[in-house]
Design a protein around this motif. Structure first.
Motif, PDB file in Angstrom:
ATOM      1  N   GLN A  11     -50.500  41.794 -77.250  1.00 28.36           N
ATOM      2  CA  GLN A  11     -51.166  41.325 -76.097  1.00 28.36           C
ATOM      3  C   GLN A  11     -50.334  40.565 -75.353  1.00 28.36           C
ATOM      4  N   ILE A  12     -50.418  40.734 -73.896  1.00 25.32           N
ATOM      5  CA  ILE A  12     -49.635  40.031 -73.051  1.00 25.32           C
ATOM      6  C   ILE A  12     -49.314  38.504 -72.930  1.00 25.32           C
ATOM      7  N   ARG A  13     -50.460  37.864 -73.297  1.00 25.04           N
ATOM      8  CA  ARG A  13     -50.383  36.315 -73.462  1.00 25.04           C
ATOM      9  C   ARG A  13     -49.264  36.147 -74.927  1.00 25.04           C
ATOM     10  N   LYS A  33     -51.912  37.843 -86.636  1.00 24.42           N
ATOM     11  CA  LYS A  33     -53.032  36.968 -87.096  1.00 24.42           C
ATOM     12  C   LYS A  33     -52.936  37.210 -88.720  1.00 24.42           C
ATOM     13  N   ASN A  44     -60.524  33.334 -82.288  1.00 26.84           N
ATOM     14  CA  ASN A  44     -59.434  34.719 -82.289  1.00 26.84           C
ATOM     15  C   ASN A  44     -58.658  35.116 -81.095  1.00 26.84           C
ATOM     16  N   LYS A  45     -58.144  34.100 -80.628  1.00 25.43           N
ATOM     17  CA  LYS A  45     -57.372  34.308 -79.279  1.00 25.43           C
ATOM     18  C   LYS A  45     -55.991  34.202 -79.531  1.00 25.43           C
ATOM     19  N   PRO A  47     -51.971  33.482 -77.481  1.00 19.89           N
ATOM     20  CA  PRO A  47     -51.181  32.894 -78.675  1.00 19.89           C
ATOM     21  C   PRO A  47     -51.940  31.860 -79.447  1.00 19.89           C
ATOM     22  N   GLU A  59     -53.767  27.912 -76.525  1.00 27.12           N
ATOM     23  CA  GLU A  59     -53.549  27.728 -75.152  1.00 27.12           C
ATOM     24  C   GLU A  59     -52.276  28.149 -74.793  1.00 27.12           C
ATOM     25  N   PRO A 235     -63.861  44.747 -77.928  1.00 26.55           N
ATOM     26  CA  PRO A 235     -63.054  43.730 -77.419  1.00 26.55           C
ATOM     27  C   PRO A 235     -61.810  44.572 -76.607  1.00 26.55           C
ATOM     28  N   GLU A 239     -57.875  40.186 -72.410  1.00 26.10           N
ATOM     29  CA  GLU A 239     -58.724  38.951 -72.168  1.00 26.10           C
ATOM     30  C   GLU A 239     -59.968  38.860 -72.946  1.00 26.10           C
ATOM     31  N   GLU A 240     -60.759  37.715 -72.745  1.00 23.92           N
ATOM     32  CA  GLU A 240     -61.712  37.247 -73.707  1.00 23.92           C
ATOM     33  C   GLU A 240     -63.087  38.275 -73.292  1.00 23.92           C
TER      34      GLU A 240
HETATM   35  N1  LIG Z   1     -57.319  30.293 -72.925  1.00 21.22           N
HETATM   36  C1  LIG Z   1     -56.509  31.109 -73.523  1.00 21.22           C
HETATM   37  C2  LIG Z   1     -56.939  32.658 -73.482  1.00 21.22           C
HETATM   38  C3  LIG Z   1     -56.025  33.400 -74.557  1.00 21.22           C
HETATM   39  C4  LIG Z   1     -56.676  34.834 -74.704  1.00 21.22           C
HETATM   40  O1  LIG Z   1     -57.857  35.172 -74.010  1.00 21.22           O
HETATM   41  N2  LIG Z   1     -55.948  35.741 -75.279  1.00 21.22           N
HETATM   42  C5  LIG Z   1     -55.918  37.013 -75.295  1.00 21.22           C
HETATM   43  C6  LIG Z   1     -55.000  38.018 -75.575  1.00 21.22           C
HETATM   44  S1  LIG Z   1     -53.988  38.182 -74.037  1.00 21.22           S
HETATM   45  C7  LIG Z   1     -57.026  37.220 -76.719  1.00 21.22           C
HETATM   46  O2  LIG Z   1     -56.515  36.918 -77.705  1.00 21.22           O
HETATM   47  N3  LIG Z   1     -58.097  37.851 -76.538  1.00 21.22           N
HETATM   48  C8  LIG Z   1     -59.138  38.060 -77.567  1.00 21.22           C
HETATM   49  C9  LIG Z   1     -59.044  39.483 -78.233  1.00 21.22           C
HETATM   50  O3  LIG Z   1     -58.402  40.232 -77.569  1.00 21.22           O
HETATM   51  O4  LIG Z   1     -59.828  39.476 -79.330  1.00 21.22           O
HETATM   52  C10 LIG Z   1     -54.910  31.086 -73.093  1.00 21.22           C
HETATM   53  O5  LIG Z   1     -54.844  30.802 -71.971  1.00 21.22           O
HETATM   54  O6  LIG Z   1     -54.231  31.085 -74.023  1.00 21.22           O
END
Ligand SMILES: N[C@@H](CCC(=O)N[C@@H](CS)C(=O)NCC(=O)O)C(=O)O
Length: 410
Positions: A11-13, A33, A44-45, A47, A59, A235, A239-240
């Motif tokens: 995932q891009i984050r 994970k 479950n987010k 990074p 975050e 999911p 994004e969440e």
């Molecule tokens: N507020 C968190 C948001 C993190 C987030 O939403 N990450 C996404 C991946 S880019 C995620 O894990 N989404 C939940 C999922 O795919 O199950 C941050 O800024 O790090």
């Protein structure tokens, strides 16, 4: 002593913190994970980060800044002074809260990951234009987002723009945004990103909604309908998701626990070399014809497919909508061929002897054709192996077709 563990996925984050770890050669383990992650990060987010002495962070901005500081508190990536540092935080936060969620909302709705809603998509794309205009205004006069040198702001924002180029910023858009293109190309070629940017194709055209093909549904008795309830979409990638409704019981639960748990196979598939180890393991330990069946799954409307990345998005959307059946099946689908001449096929392992209870959780399941495979037949077994390994051309009507892309349902 190890500096910690960074939990990251495709995932891009994940990309910016991964880039920092790798560029600065930090002693940080990057991993998917695992049980420890699940213990400490209930949202479950990705990074997430665990350092020594139980130090934990979630975050992306906090994690990335912590990692840069770990490498070099005086790093140029953090700006020259408090003013620059604040601007770096501004761009990072702006990208994280205005750019990515907006683009992800439009993408998810168009691809059915959340229910399609034209107004939602139109509003998101209009807002995205405004967000992009703010980047553009800065980049019309400056090389970078903050100061005169590359900073964390550029690294961070550029990773998110990848999603723009994957999904919406097509050829026309790129012609109209030369400042952003110049900046993006400079940043991704920088020493910080050059080795970690995933190979990606710029989309030619922005994603648009394609309504799923549906055949006329036969009237089914009400009792049966209750037995196979639909679950909301899965999911999304980046994004969440909105809070999920209470889970209805899956009809395949009635079959009880299989002798070989699917999770174990999914772990082997993910971690081991596919041809050498995973596939032989599958036949030896996983596939028991008493408990499982194998299916060839073909998209029915290949002649309507256009760009290969769009075909692959279609598979991604289908997989998301199948998520209620994750516990009961595993499969791979590939897109073979090239733009304007491609098709979708794949192979699935399904709990039980019928494909329908596993697949009809997805509203567009009838756009696919299901053929039971008998693995004692060498040709069928080869097909399954090839789909799982996805490393050789696929034979369609006697013709070898290169695999352009694909996805694993696990
Ligand atoms: N507020 C968190 C948001 C993190 C987030 O939403 N990450 C996404 C991946 S880019 C995620 O894990 N989404 C939940 C999922 O795919 O199950 C941050 O800024 O790090």
């Amino acid at each position: 002593m190890s500096q910690g563990t960074l939990y990251a996925t495709e995932q891009i984050r994940s990309l910016a913190p991964k880039a920092i770890v790798q560029h600065f050669k930090l002693d940080v383990k990057i991993t998917d994970k695992d049980d420890t992650y699940h213990k400490y990060f209930p949202l479950n987010k990705i990074p997430a980060f665990i350092g020594p002495k139980g130090f934990k962070l979630h975050e992306i901005i906090a994690i990335s800044l912590y990692l840069i500081n770990l490498a070099d508190p005086k790093s140029k990536l953090l700006g020259k002074n408090a003013g620059e540092y604040a601007q770096i935080l501004k761009w990072a936060s702006f990208s994280n809260t205005e750019f990515l969620p907006t683009i992800a909302t439009a993408h998810k709705s168009i691809n059915g990951i959340i229910p399609y809603n034209k107004k939602l998509v139109d509003d998101a794309l209009a807002y995205l234009d405004k967000v992009v205009a703010i980047f553009d205004a800065r980049l019309a006069n400056y090389t970078y987002l903050v100061g005169e040198r590359i900073t964390f702001a550029d690294i961070f924002a550029a990773t998110y723009f990848i999603r723009g180029f994957n999904w919406f910023f097509g050829t026309e858009w790129r012609k109209q945004h030369p400042n952003i293109i110049r900046w993006f190309n400079t940043v991704v070629a920088s020493e910080y990103l050059v080795d970690v940017i995933p190979k990606f194709e710029y989309t030619d055209k922005p994603e648009v909604y394609v309504p799923p093909k549906k055949e006329k549904k036969k009237q089914e008795p009400a009792a049966k309908k209750e037995a196979a309830p639909k679950k909301p979409a899965a999911p999304a990638a980046d994004e969440e998701e909105p809070a999920a409704a209470p889970k209805p019981k899956h009809p395949l639960e009635a079959l009880g626990r299989p002798k070989a748990a699917l999770d174990e196979w999914k772990r082997v598939y993910s971690n081991e070399e596919t041809r050498e180890t995973a596939i032989p393991w599958f036949w030896k330990n996983q596939f028991d014809p008493e408990e499982w069946s194998l299916w060839k799954v073909d998209y029915k409307y290949n002649d309507e497919l256009t760009l290969t990345f769009m075909s692959n998005n279609l598979v991604g959307g289908f997989f998301n909508r199948l998520s209620a059946s994750t516990k009961y099946m595993f499969g791979c689908m590939v897109v073979y061929g090239e733009n304007n001449n491609n098709g979708i096929t794949g192979a699935f392992l399904v709990r039980g002897q019928d494909y329908k209870p596993a697949f009809d959780v997805a509203p567009d399941w009838e756009s696919y054709e299901f053929t039971k495979l008998d693995p004692t037949n060498e040709e069928s077994k080869n097909f399954i192996n090839n789909m799982f390994a996805w490393d050789e051309p696929v034979v369609i009507n006697g013709e070898k077709r290169e695999i352009a892309d694909g996805k694993v349902f696990k």
